[in-house]
Design a protein around this motif. Structure first.
Motif, short mmCIF file in Angstrom:
data_model
loop_
_atom_site.label_atom_id
_atom_site.label_comp_id
_atom_site.label_asym_id
_atom_site.label_seq_id
_atom_site.Cartn_x
_atom_site.Cartn_y
_atom_site.Cartn_z
N GLU A 188 0.83 -1.20 0.00
CA GLU A 188 0.00 0.00 0.00
C GLU A 188 0.87 1.25 0.00
N PRO A 189 0.29 2.39 -0.48
CA PRO A 189 1.08 3.63 -0.48
C PRO A 189 1.65 3.92 0.92
N GLY A 190 2.89 4.37 0.96
CA GLY A 190 3.54 4.62 2.24
C GLY A 190 4.14 6.01 2.30
N VAL A 191 4.99 6.21 3.29
CA VAL A 191 5.69 7.48 3.46
C VAL A 191 7.18 7.20 3.30
N GLU A 192 7.81 7.91 2.38
CA GLU A 192 9.25 7.71 2.16
C GLU A 192 10.00 8.80 2.91
N PHE A 193 10.96 8.37 3.69
CA PHE A 193 11.66 9.24 4.63
C PHE A 193 13.10 9.39 4.15
N PHE A 194 13.45 10.62 3.74
CA PHE A 194 14.79 10.90 3.21
C PHE A 194 15.58 11.68 4.25
N VAL A 195 16.72 11.16 4.66
CA VAL A 195 17.55 11.85 5.67
C VAL A 195 18.84 12.32 5.00
N PHE A 196 19.09 13.62 5.09
CA PHE A 196 20.27 14.19 4.43
C PHE A 196 21.22 14.78 5.47
N GLY A 197 22.48 14.91 5.07
CA GLY A 197 23.48 15.43 6.01
C GLY A 197 23.72 16.92 5.88
N ARG A 198 23.46 17.46 4.68
CA ARG A 198 23.68 18.89 4.48
C ARG A 198 22.92 19.33 3.23
N SER A 199 22.79 20.65 3.09
CA SER A 199 22.26 21.18 1.84
C SER A 199 23.44 21.74 1.06
N ALA A 200 23.48 21.47 -0.25
CA ALA A 200 24.59 21.99 -1.07
C ALA A 200 24.29 23.39 -1.59
N PHE A 201 23.02 23.75 -1.70
CA PHE A 201 22.66 25.01 -2.35
C PHE A 201 22.03 26.03 -1.39
N ASP A 202 21.75 25.64 -0.17
CA ASP A 202 21.08 26.55 0.76
C ASP A 202 21.91 26.65 2.04
N ARG A 203 22.55 27.80 2.23
CA ARG A 203 23.50 27.96 3.33
C ARG A 203 22.85 28.05 4.71
N ARG A 204 21.52 28.10 4.73
CA ARG A 204 20.87 28.21 6.05
C ARG A 204 20.96 26.90 6.85
N PHE A 205 21.19 25.79 6.16
CA PHE A 205 21.26 24.51 6.87
C PHE A 205 22.65 24.36 7.51
N PRO A 206 22.69 23.88 8.76
CA PRO A 206 24.01 23.64 9.37
C PRO A 206 24.70 22.43 8.73
N ALA A 207 25.98 22.26 9.00
CA ALA A 207 26.73 21.13 8.43
C ALA A 207 27.74 20.65 9.47
#
Ligand SMILES: NCCC[C@H](NC(=O)CCC(=O)O)C(=O)O
Length: 448
Positions: A188-207
């Protein structure tokens, strides 16, 4: 229609060794130059596959790669016959030969990201090979990975294959190790959960400051677009940069999910409460009810999680709906982790049983039970369309053990990589394997 989660475990390749190649992966760095046993490594992996098959789970096999990768060495300027390429690299650039000899494709959680047909716009199962471009030795895997996946899932009506994302760190993609899917039932349709370590194009995200963040937000978003996922069934979360700096190089070192359950350390995500709430809401709209099993740092520290690989476990649904956790031996050897696990199964929660496996050969390179398997949720008609030879049966298991015993060395150290005979042994073994698994020609030595 019935639906299953099929685990495709990586068969460990004949050149398994400890190259110390993965900066940020504590086990890989600390076991650099140890003596490896390719034969034992392959047998440990096969023993886990067999045990799961015997417990009634659907179990598959993903073939290893040709190593040393002579074509990669040639692209770096080494020339002559294949044996000369290996000899010259050994003489003048041993670290490059080591990188081109890694059996790292065994960690099939990093082979690709998979979205089941129930989640995608065209109803097909979508695969995107991971570019793994944070580490050179892993960045050379995806062309062969794509050919092997195409030979395993060779049916355009049911399966769609995407090439790896652009090979730059801004689209760094580590595959299913940073991806989890929640659903009430696999079909059945589910929820896909993507976990990332940083943003390459948006400097507001910490790293992170010390170790690299391998997965970017932009890579995860690109995969969601390629697979035709509906926003209502997607959640993005940033991994806590502080835990990456403590050795959590993939999210599957600090969290694992399956069905309606997320088993995670309290420090796994940034903005954890918001993330869990979003998962809960989106799964509820798909008819599911999320249970988050949160492990507090008082019970298990991040450091203990990294050393024991508690979260690099396989969370499997049993026929009665309860869950089983497959953990590495290292969890039993850690008193506090083992105490936590004993309490967990004694409690009233969804995880009722823990099974322990000896995967030391892989663990010493930072690969636990979860790293060694690629999960593919399939409906019965899709499962019927999979190349049947890559699904484990008692006779295929016997054949693979005999194949390992015939072709693998008991012991390997770095200087052995310079032996041109190792390349011959590897190619002979893989040629036979493609016949056993009916993969056709997938390796450079078979197609060039
Ligand atoms: N999912 C587990 C991946 C482990 C893998 N280790 C390695 O490549 C170590 C290889 C070596 O050091 O010989 C990695 O870090 O990507």
């Amino acid at each position: 229609m019935n639906a299953y989660e099929v685990n495709f475990d990586g068969l460990v390749g004949p050149t398994h060794n400890y190259g110390g190649l993965s900066f940020g992966n504590v086990a890989s760095q600390s076991n650099s130059q140890s003596i490896s046993s390719p034969k034992e490594a392959a047998r440990q992996g096969l023993a886990k596959m067999k045990a799961l098959m015997e417990m009634g789970f659907q179990q598959g096999v993903l073939a290893p790669q040709e190593r040393p990768d002579v074509a990669a060495l040639r692209s770096l300027g080494f020339s002559g016959s294949d044996a000369q390429v290996v000899e010259k690299a050994a003489k003048t650039a041993m670290p490059l030969l080591a990188a081109c000899s890694s059996a790292s494709s065994m960690w099939t959680a990093n082979a690709c990201t998979v979205s089941p047909g129930a989640d995608t716009a065209d109803g097909r199962v979508h695969f995107t090979a991971a570019n793994l471009n944070c580490k050179f030795h892993r960045s050379i895997e995806h062309p062969t990975t794509s050919r092997i996946l195409a030979a395993m899932f060779a049916n355009e009506r049911h399966f769609a294959h995407h090439a790896a994302l652009p090979a730059v760190s801004q689209f760094g993609d580590e595959g299913a190790a940073n991806h989890t899917r929640f659903s009430k039932h696999y079909g059945e349709p589910g929820v896909e959960f993507f976990v990332f370590g940083r943003s390459a194009f948006d400097r507001r995200f910490p790293a992170p400051q010390r170790y690299p963040a391998r997965q970017t937000l932009e890579a995860s978003q690109a995969i969601a677009r390629l697979h035709g996922l509906d926003e209502a069934g997607v959640v993005y979360a940033q991994q806590n940069p502080a835990v990456i700096d403590q050795g959590v190089f993939h999210n599957d070192v600090i969290a694992v999910g399956n069905g309606e359950v997320l088993f995670h350390h309290e420090d796994a995500f940034l903005d954890s409460d918001r993330v869990i709430a979003e998962l809960h809401d989106k799964l509820a709209r798909r008819g599911g009810r999320l249970t988050a099993v949160r492990v507090p740092r008082e019970a298990v520290t991040v450091d203990e999680a990294v050393r024991s690989y508690l979260f690099n476990s396989q969370l499997l649904s049993r026929a009665d709906g309860s869950m089983l956790l497959i953990v590495p031996e290292e969890c039993r050897n850690d008193e506090r982790v083992w105490r936590y696990l004993s309490q967990l199964t004694a409690d009233d929660g969804p995880i009722r049983e823990v099974k322990v496996f000896d995967l030391k050969q892989s663990m010493q390179n930072g690969g636990g039970p979860a790293c060694l398997r690629l999960r593919v949720a399939l409906r019965q008609d899709e499962l019927d369309a999979v190349n049947p030879r890559v699904l484990l049966t008692p006779s295929l298991y016997d054949e693979l053990v005999a194949w390992v015993d015939a072709h693998y060395r008991d012991r390997l150290v770095e200087t052995d990589l310079a032996d041109p005979q190792l390349l011959v042994e590897c190619r002979t073994a893989l040629d036979e394997l493609t016949r056993i698994l009916k993969l056709g020609s997938v390796y450079p030595f078979q197609i060039d």
